[in-house]
Design an enzyme around this catalytic site. Structure first.
Site, PDB file in Angstrom:
ATOM      1  N   HIS A  68     -33.846 -51.724  18.466  1.00  0.00           N
ATOM      2  CA  HIS A  68     -34.514 -50.788  19.353  1.00  0.00           C
ATOM      3  C   HIS A  68     -35.634 -50.030  18.633  1.00  0.00           C
ATOM      4  CE1 HIS A  68     -34.775 -46.667  21.152  1.00  0.00           C
ATOM      5  NE2 HIS A  68     -35.022 -47.389  22.226  1.00  0.00           N
ATOM      6  N   GLU A  71     -38.495 -52.288  18.477  1.00  0.00           N
ATOM      7  CA  GLU A  71     -39.140 -52.364  19.802  1.00  0.00           C
ATOM      8  C   GLU A  71     -40.168 -51.234  19.939  1.00  0.00           C
ATOM      9  OE1 GLU A  71     -38.743 -50.250  23.569  1.00  0.00           O
ATOM     10  OE2 GLU A  71     -36.754 -51.181  23.394  1.00  0.00           O
ATOM     11  N   HIS A  72     -39.805 -50.033  19.520  1.00  0.00           N
ATOM     12  CA  HIS A  72     -40.749 -48.907  19.579  1.00  0.00           C
ATOM     13  C   HIS A  72     -41.949 -49.132  18.664  1.00  0.00           C
ATOM     14  CE1 HIS A  72     -38.815 -45.290  21.619  1.00  0.00           C
ATOM     15  NE2 HIS A  72     -37.997 -46.280  21.877  1.00  0.00           N
TER      16      HIS A  72
END
Lengths: 432, 432
Positions: A68, A71-72
């Site tokens: 995650h 992803e950012h």
């Protein structure tokens, strides 16, 4: 049945099927990149996505939250674009640009007018294949993710889902939160994030999907250009995640003291995996038990007794296992009563199954929701992209509808006796 | 420009315009009921809604929450149907059935496959025109609404919007929460709810709208049958809510101590009304200041400094007034820094306006979002139904796009100087 992508000759295109008004085609490029599109006649928008086969489940404990976090960071800039260049390009045409990370995959997508599809392909592909992951950007984004964790913590109706996964699966990859923890996020270095990127974001582990007003050959041409220099070698597309023994569960009762207005409850246990043939029967059972306003739990808890505003059951599917759970938010003083009703309804469904009427209604609910969802380009893009990543091949819509139709009362009773009598975890957040 | 409905001869139909692929037609029935439809070729679903001109703004202090309470009660049964009959009918075909209450209107809607539209019209119309509002159902629903209030209270990112309205408008109809308060909900009687229903749910105050795979004449025939016996007399459709003097604001600073993980902040003041010609310029300003990932606030607060996960600006429009506000959620220790950046960016935009590039990007963002939204039958149904209720007549999509295109840097500077220098209310929830 179409062959899996890894059995398809690189550089070739196959028409998978024509269905619900759209034609689905797949091209496998050298290097193992798959491109799957669904053209929808008379639609003027396009959804474009790139799916990566990595999710929080792939993280070692020390890497918790890396998928995650990455992803950012992929929004922060490439060799050709700053973060502002990326967002401004899609904002300028009124498109949506976003991404999400799940336990078993990550998706980056844009929805735009069909005339802006070349732009969307260029921007999203650039983010995914050419991210620079600069140390200062990784650092700034650490604060953003910590705030995302804090926001999740401030909403008990959201927090409880992460707490429930931990109560069911324990401290295992499926039990740990996708966001990671404050500790793990603080510990992740730029080099670790970058290594994770280099390791997982390779052509065989990616699927490109597009749906709407799209021309398959044009998408292939544009994606090939955007991936230039990376589509070499003879790697085949990666197979789906292994569907082996179900992930072990260790169902516990976890009560979290918090100064909330409601007690938030999830009660549930192991469901079925994504490839389990019984998933259609479980879908019908879920619809009847807590999937809609006419469901037993909604009727008993909200409609008749007025004990909750939000009450529902749900399922989640993974490669090897799944979840069946029931959520309710109620007054602290009514938590025992609500929990008793949930347990009674679960036991009754396990003992007696459903009525004829509930079976038919549940099937209608699944069929209608599926067909209604197909009008949205984003839903179609997700269906084909995710299917390509997690199944051997794509089930046509007509085939899905036929399998729903084929569910019998006996099928539902069998899955109810299995899933609803399995050991259950319980999570409650509130004042006790 | 099409005539307003109240100038249209009862029993007649007019074609308002053909636009974006759909044809919009309106029929005014005897008794003052309006039916407006938009047929979208090649679409296989239909959205059907009934809009009532009443919302929380119409409530006396003692009735606070009555519009929303009534919205719930209308799902509880009619002379012909129980609550289960209502929900089961739509669940059985996989449709969505729902409703929402706003400050100035209430809407009940269903989205179904086009072949199920007659069913949706029958069910939603029955709920709206023939609700029995039984005392025991009103009683059970009281608990549900109290739990909805508690759920709102448990999510500070939701609660802060209600607190901000109170900080801006004070204890006035626009300042009070749509949900009401625990006290007002406990005090509302079945008779009061029923009287509220009889008073407000009359044909001149209702608009029926449908969009998607719909045939206007068929919709008129089915709605006429569902409203049988009620479409008599010579009442004309009600005009839009009076657009008079702006609702008075009394901006205050309200700090709410709560044991949260983040400090939640809204800073804002009066915006423009729904009919204000400057709303397009404000839309562009909003896009550039905090409407997307490329906006100034997102770039300064999240992208560069990593201080927040969620940060955005927004507008709300009412008949006579509006809101322009900025939201951010951040660490308690960073609240002052975030607030300073918000204030600086607001002041800078008020002083300097936007750059050419921001103007063009903001316009593109509004245009693209509007056109992309038109592919959804629910969005189209909302656009035409709400417009019929709140405007004199419907602005065609091409006209809206032209007005966005016409916005100049001077228009934006003028609205920025007006809106961004107005007295501001501030609401913060967190640990202080």
């Amino acid at each position: 049945m179409t062959l899996p992508a890894r059995a398809q000759e690189p550089g070739t295109t196959t028409t998978i099927h024509t269905d619900g008004g759209g034609t689905v085609r797949r091209t496998v490029l050298p290097g193992g990149l798959r491109i799957i599109t669904e053209s929808m006649p008379a639609v003027r928008s396009a959804a474009f996505g790139i799916w990566s086969a990595v999710g929080s489940r792939d993280e070692a404990p020390a890497d918790a939250g890396a998928s995650h976090y990455l992803e950012h960071v992929l929004f922060k800039g490439t060799r050709r674009r700053t973060a502002l260049d990326i967002s401004a390009a899609i904002d300028a045409v009124g498109g949506d640009l976003n991404a999400f990370t799940a336990k078993e995959y990550t998706c980056y997508y844009a929805r735009v007018l069909d005339t802006d599809l070349p732009l969307a392909i260029d921007v999203v592909s650039d983010m995914v294949v050419d991210s620079v992951n600069r140390p200062e950007d990784v650092e700034a984004e650490r604060g953003v993710i910590l705030e995302e964790i804090h926001m999740r913590d401030d909403d008990p109706g959201d927090l409880i889902h992460d707490e429930f996964a931990a109560a069911l699966y324990g401290d295992t990859p499926l039990g740990r939160p996708i966001l990671g923890t404050e500790e793990s996020i603080n510990a992740l270095s730029r080099d670790r994030i970058h290594a994770y990127y280099r390791e997982h974001y390779t052509p065989p582990n990616l699927v490109v999907s597009a749906a709407g007003g799209v021309d398959h050959d044009e998408v292939v041409r544009l994606v090939s250009r955007a991936f230039e220099g990376r589509l070499t070698g003879d790697a085949a597309p990666a197979p789906p995640r292994v569907d082996g023994e179900p992930a072990p569960v260790d169902p516990r009762t976890v009560v979290i003291e918090k100064d909330t207005e409601q007690t938030h409850i999830i009660l549930g246990g192991a469901g079925v995996s994504r490839t389990d043939e019984r998933r259609f029967a479980l879908g019908v059972l879920n619809a009847a038990l807590g999937g809609g306003m006419s469901s037993r739990l909604f009727q008993e808890i909200r409609e008749k007794r007025g004990l909750a505003y939000s009450v529902y059951s749900y399922t989640a599917q993974y490669a090897d296992s799944g979840i069946f759970g029931v959520y309710a938010g109620c007054q602290h003083a009514k938590a025992d009563e609500v929990l008793t009703i949930c347990r009674d309804e679960i036991a009754r469904a396990a003992d007696e199954g459903l009525t004829d009427e509930e079976l038919e209604r549940g099937k209608g609910q699944l069929r209608g929701a599926m067909v209604l969802g197909l009008e949205d380009t984003g839903s179609r893009m997700s269906r084909i992209g995710k299917s390509e990543l997690v199944y051997e091949t794509l089930l046509p819509v007509d085939e899905v509808l036929a399998r729903i139709d084929a569910v019998t009362l006996d099928d539902v009773r069998a899955i109810a006796q299995d899933v609803l009598t399995a050991p259950q975890a319980l999570t409650m957040i509130g004042r006790f």
